[in-house]
Design a protein around this motif. Structure first.
Motif, short mmCIF file in Angstrom:
data_model
loop_
_atom_site.label_atom_id
_atom_site.label_comp_id
_atom_site.label_asym_id
_atom_site.label_seq_id
_atom_site.Cartn_x
_atom_site.Cartn_y
_atom_site.Cartn_z
N ALA A 241 0.84 -1.20 0.00
CA ALA A 241 0.00 0.00 0.00
C ALA A 241 0.87 1.26 0.00
O ALA A 241 0.60 2.22 -0.74
CB ALA A 241 -0.92 -0.01 1.22
N PRO A 354 -4.55 -3.88 -0.39
CA PRO A 354 -3.50 -2.86 -0.42
C PRO A 354 -3.87 -1.67 -1.30
O PRO A 354 -3.54 -0.52 -0.97
CB PRO A 354 -2.28 -3.62 -0.97
CG PRO A 354 -2.53 -5.04 -0.61
CD PRO A 354 -4.02 -5.22 -0.72
N ALA A 358 -3.94 2.21 -0.15
CA ALA A 358 -3.16 3.23 -0.86
C ALA A 358 -4.04 4.41 -1.25
O ALA A 358 -3.65 5.58 -1.12
CB ALA A 358 -2.50 2.62 -2.09
#
Length: 416
Positions: A241, A354, A358
């Motif tokens: 991430a 992830p 992010a």
């Protein structure tokens, strides 16, 4: 009011402390013992370090015992932990026999204390067979499950259930975690202690020392995750991430700080995987901290712009509440007890991948007003729901209910 409880009253108010005294009055002088598998490392030990002294302050003769075992024993109990969280762990008969034999040895050492106690609280699977060995017990026994057991691997659950069925009550962190039992079940979410070294206010000099000690750039945003190096905490997913957020946004820094618990044999293996995923990135700081590095963890969370707890499965995840208490928005895995701590879009964000983490990192770093607003909301939410005084109140209520054999309403009378 004692000095310790006076300090809590300054945070939660005198009325909350008065209620604790009222609840504790019927339990005054009782012998209460908690039993778990480690005195350092993990949320259970942290909670007991703070709950036991407070019970003592309220006139309860509370104590804490720890079962011991070798590597084979903890290999077995780690498999049990994973199986309760849904992994299809097959535990060989010889390992189960070693588990029972180890508990029998621990019972020989602890039996006088266990037999004499009015209330015994057994934490998680490690010491759960002790009840079956205590044939002439005096008091009530409670099993406290800190694990997300909502979808356990059935063969392992069936094995453990033969020991759990004999308990007088069981406690879970969330209703969804509970399995049907033939005794009363209670829901008590964990908590944090606002006066502990991990959560107490720190001066600017102590927090700023983290930048120098660990080579962190104070001019660039910092994201962090504080957890044992455990696959269920998904530290590799946190790195992914971070890499995705950094590729399309500001020059971030990541701190992964944690350690291993004495009852978790997989920690070193997971740490190696984390170092491999970091690939020598100088902005990824992997910190192996000792179990007593509480003020360091406190300071790391305070210098962080965003805190992650991207667990795949999670019993509760105290690090979420710790960060929220410090006014930080938390991006957490949409799993277990994290769901009741993070109010999605208000105190932080729940994510499943992830990529999702992010996206939320980039959003918060870009919208600093929203970041601060969510952090303030998060702290207020913890004050209302997840401090140690609430946890203690619910434990006291449960203890009164179990001792009196009450299944529904509990009447309390103040004789003063």
């Amino acid at each position: 009011m004692t000095d310790m409880l006076t300090r809590y009253a300054a945070i939660v108010g005198n009325e909350v402390i008065d209620h604790l005294y009222q609840l504790a009055e019927p339990l005054e002088g009782m012998n209460v013992v908690h039993v778990n598998s480690t005195r350092e490392g993990g949320g259970v030990a942290e909670i007991l370090h703070r709950l036991i002294p407070l019970k003592q302050e309220l006139g309860i003769r509370a104590g804490w015992e720890v079962v011991s075992g070798d590597a084979q024993y903890f290999q077995c109990t780690k498999k049990m932990h994973n199986a309760l969280q849904g992994d299809r762990e097959e535990i060989p008969d010889d390992l189960l026999q070693h588990y029972e034999t180890t508990n029998a040895r621990n019972f020989e050492r602890l039996q006088a204390r266990l037999k004499d106690s009015d209330i015994v609280v057994i934490h998680d699977p490690q010491p759960v067979p002790l009840l079956n060995l205590c044939h002439d017990r005096k008091g009530k026994w409670i099993w406290r499950c800190h694990i997300d057991a909502s979808r356990p691997h059935r063969p392992v659950w069936k094995y453990l259930q033969q020991f759990i069925n004999g308990y007088d009550a069981s406690i879970y962190s969330l209703p969804a975690f509970a399995q049907p039992m033939n005794h009363p079940m209670y829901i008590i979410p964990p908590s944090i202690d606002p006066l502990s070294d991990k959560n107490i206010e720190l001066d600017e000099e102590e927090t700023n020392a983290i930048y120098k000690d660990y080579h962190i750039d104070p001019e660039r945003p910092v994201i962090s995750q504080i957890s044992r190096f455990d696959r269920f905490k998904d530290p590799v997913g946190v790195i992914q991430a971070y890499q995705m957020a950094k590729a399309f946004g500001p020059p971030l820094q990541l701190i992964l700080a944690g350690g291993t618990a004495t009852d978790d044999p997989e920690g070193e293996e997971v740490l190696a995987e984390v170092k491999m995923a970091a690939k020598g990135d100088p902005d990824i700081h992997i910190l192996m901290l000792p179990p007593d590095a509480h003020r360091t963890i406190n300071a790391i969370q305070r210098i962080s712009d965003i805190v992650l707890q991207k667990s795949i499965k999670e019993g509760f995840g105290l690090t979420v509440t710790e960060a929220m208490w410090k006014g930080k928005p938390v991006i957490g895995g949409n799993a277990g007890g994290i769901r009741i701590q993070i109010v999605n879009h208000y105190t932080g964000f729940l994510v499943s991948t992830p990529e999702g983490a992010a996206l939320r990192i980039r959003y918060l770093i870009k919208h600093t007003d929203r970041l601060k607003e969510m952090g303030a909301t998060a702290r207020a939410f913890v004050l209302e729901n997840y401090l140690l005084t609430r946890h203690l109140r619910e434990y006291l209520t449960l203890m009164v209910a179990v001792v009196r054999g009450v299944r529904e309403r509990i009447e309390l009378f103040n004789n003063h």
